[in-house]
Scaffold this active site. Sequence first.
Site, PDB file in Angstrom:
ATOM      1  N   HIS A  61     -30.717  -5.041  -4.521  1.00 15.85           N
ATOM      2  CA  HIS A  61     -30.519  -4.337  -3.253  1.00 15.85           C
ATOM      3  C   HIS A  61     -29.186  -3.591  -3.305  1.00 15.85           C
ATOM      4  O   HIS A  61     -28.468  -3.636  -4.313  1.00 15.85           O
ATOM      5  CB  HIS A  61     -30.614  -5.300  -2.068  1.00 15.85           C
ATOM      6  CG  HIS A  61     -29.669  -6.467  -2.132  1.00 15.85           C
ATOM      7  ND1 HIS A  61     -28.302  -6.322  -2.097  1.00 15.85           N
ATOM      8  CD2 HIS A  61     -29.898  -7.795  -2.245  1.00 15.85           C
ATOM      9  CE1 HIS A  61     -27.731  -7.499  -2.167  1.00 15.85           C
ATOM     10  NE2 HIS A  61     -28.678  -8.431  -2.275  1.00 15.85           N
ATOM     11  N   LYS A  82     -34.758 -11.097   1.952  1.00 21.52           N
ATOM     12  CA  LYS A  82     -36.188 -10.887   1.747  1.00 21.52           C
ATOM     13  C   LYS A  82     -36.918 -10.886   3.084  1.00 21.52           C
ATOM     14  O   LYS A  82     -37.742 -10.031   3.347  1.00 21.52           O
ATOM     15  CB  LYS A  82     -36.732 -12.029   0.876  1.00 21.52           C
ATOM     16  CG  LYS A  82     -37.026 -11.610  -0.548  1.00 21.52           C
ATOM     17  CD  LYS A  82     -37.767 -12.740  -1.235  1.00 21.52           C
ATOM     18  CE  LYS A  82     -37.526 -12.709  -2.744  1.00 21.52           C
ATOM     19  NZ  LYS A  82     -37.994 -13.915  -3.401  1.00 21.52           N
ATOM     20  N   HIS A  88     -26.004  -5.145  -4.680  1.00 27.15           N
ATOM     21  CA  HIS A  88     -25.841  -5.150  -6.134  1.00 27.15           C
ATOM     22  C   HIS A  88     -25.314  -3.795  -6.608  1.00 27.15           C
ATOM     23  O   HIS A  88     -24.491  -3.711  -7.507  1.00 27.15           O
ATOM     24  CB  HIS A  88     -27.168  -5.450  -6.840  1.00 27.15           C
ATOM     25  CG  HIS A  88     -27.731  -6.808  -6.536  1.00 27.15           C
ATOM     26  ND1 HIS A  88     -28.882  -6.989  -5.824  1.00 27.15           N
ATOM     27  CD2 HIS A  88     -27.271  -8.041  -6.838  1.00 27.15           C
ATOM     28  CE1 HIS A  88     -29.132  -8.286  -5.708  1.00 27.15           C
ATOM     29  NE2 HIS A  88     -28.167  -8.952  -6.306  1.00 27.15           N
ATOM     30  N   HIS A  93     -28.154 -19.142   3.673  1.00 26.01           N
ATOM     31  CA  HIS A  93     -29.604 -18.997   3.538  1.00 26.01           C
ATOM     32  C   HIS A  93     -30.403 -19.411   4.767  1.00 26.01           C
ATOM     33  O   HIS A  93     -31.592 -19.132   4.843  1.00 26.01           O
ATOM     34  CB  HIS A  93     -30.104 -19.786   2.317  1.00 26.01           C
ATOM     35  CG  HIS A  93     -29.584 -19.233   1.028  1.00 26.01           C
ATOM     36  ND1 HIS A  93     -28.463 -19.726   0.409  1.00 26.01           N
ATOM     37  CD2 HIS A  93     -30.017 -18.193   0.287  1.00 26.01           C
ATOM     38  CE1 HIS A  93     -28.224 -19.010  -0.677  1.00 26.01           C
ATOM     39  NE2 HIS A  93     -29.137 -18.086  -0.778  1.00 26.01           N
TER      40      HIS A  93
END
Length: 498
Positions: A18, A304, A21, A148
């Site tokens: 994404h 995601k 990065h 997360h």
Amino acid sequence: MTRYTVTTAIPYVNGRPHVGHALELVQTDVLARYRRQRGDAVRFQSGTDDNALKNVQGAEAAGVSVADYVAHGAERFAALGPALDVSFDDFIRTSSDPRHRPGVEKLWAACAARGDLYRKAYSGLYCVGCERFYDRTELTADGRCDEHGTAPELVEEENWFFRLSAYQDQLVDLVDSGRLRIEPASRRREVLAFLRAGLADFSASRSVARARGWGVPVPGDPGQVIYVWFDALANYITAPGYGTDPARFDQWWNGAERVHVIGKGIIRFHAVYWPAILLSAGLALPDTIFVHEYVTVDGAKISKSAGNAEDPADIAQRYGSDALRWWLLSEVAGSGDTDFTAARLVHRANEDLANNLGNLVNRTASMVHRYRGGVVPSGGDDNGEARALRHARAVAGSTIGEALADFDFRRAVEAVTAIGDAGNRYVEVVKPWDLAKGGDTERLDAVLAELVATGRDIAVHLAPFLPAAAERVALQCGLSTTDSLPQPRPVFPRLEVS
Ligand SMILES: [Zn+2]
């Protein structure tokens, strides 16, 4: 000769690349390209972390072998090199690269020989996403990992532990004195506070069963696999040859300036665990760790589940790698997260590239053709009107050098746009079209020569940031070719959100 080794972190391959990065790759690429331009010997290293447990889970979910799964995932990350004009010299994959495992085993053996690895029964809460244990106090009120949003699993087993606690004083001293430089300063303070609060030893292995047999076995203890962070961090030394090529390792690790570029989420591993492992093994530490912030997309953290993790290769395909690189370098802040939207990328590219730098280069080439048949006059303009332009050109090199030494990418690219601003103002003030009309041939020659020299400077200074565009500017301005310019063609397209 100065040697310079600069690395990105190695991402897990279970997710798609994404724009975050892309930020890290482009920032690191700029550092590498700038140092190469200065004449240093540079080794720019990237790669993928194939041995993480979440890759195993991803492969299981996809119903394919782990080796195939990570190979496929790694390709998407390696493909960012050509897609974003990122100039890796080396790309290491930790599961398949023959340099990696021997180096990890040697590193383990060195720490064991120092007495820093011991077995201990353990139970703790493990987040597979983070690949780390959490204390309850570090989790959200309802017991979830903040990174997360998932509840860690309870793990009970006997593992090898690394004696991190033994290195607290040494690490405080290294970070405090700046011998291990952490940038920006806010991150250095964060690391110091963490170090001073006391360090607990960390689990450096896991059972083969929990690792599903994937990863590097602990030397002499085949029931255990080396913890993925111990394995992954080692990529920084296994790629230059630790454990396989001592001469190369000596050149590119011991004999080089060593810089790691990482995201803020993994600072503890890089600024605490990694230096401690290196100290234990008697190896040289990185000189500098630069920590970047996160890019959010349309106001949300990239994930995601949010469905906002667009592959930067696709963004570059749509808008051009220059536009994406320019946005990452000119708008992403050094502190605090920055929000990416296609509209912001398009606005920045049109404003700085098409309307400013591109306009200056284009009108320069057009005037050289209109008034001088495409042949660049010699000389330059030392009249007062050129003073601001000459100043912008004269200081750009040192401004860029100082800004990049501080990892201030925005300030660095501003030095290039400042030349464009000054150049366009200069054209408006001297009005070459009036000089042509009035028959002032001598002054017109001086002005055109000044403008072409300006375009050539822009090409040189732009090269580390936008290598592809810099080549187009260089060609248009006849840099290192002849004094006859090719027909003017826009060097930057005007973009629209699509
Ligand atoms: Zn997590």
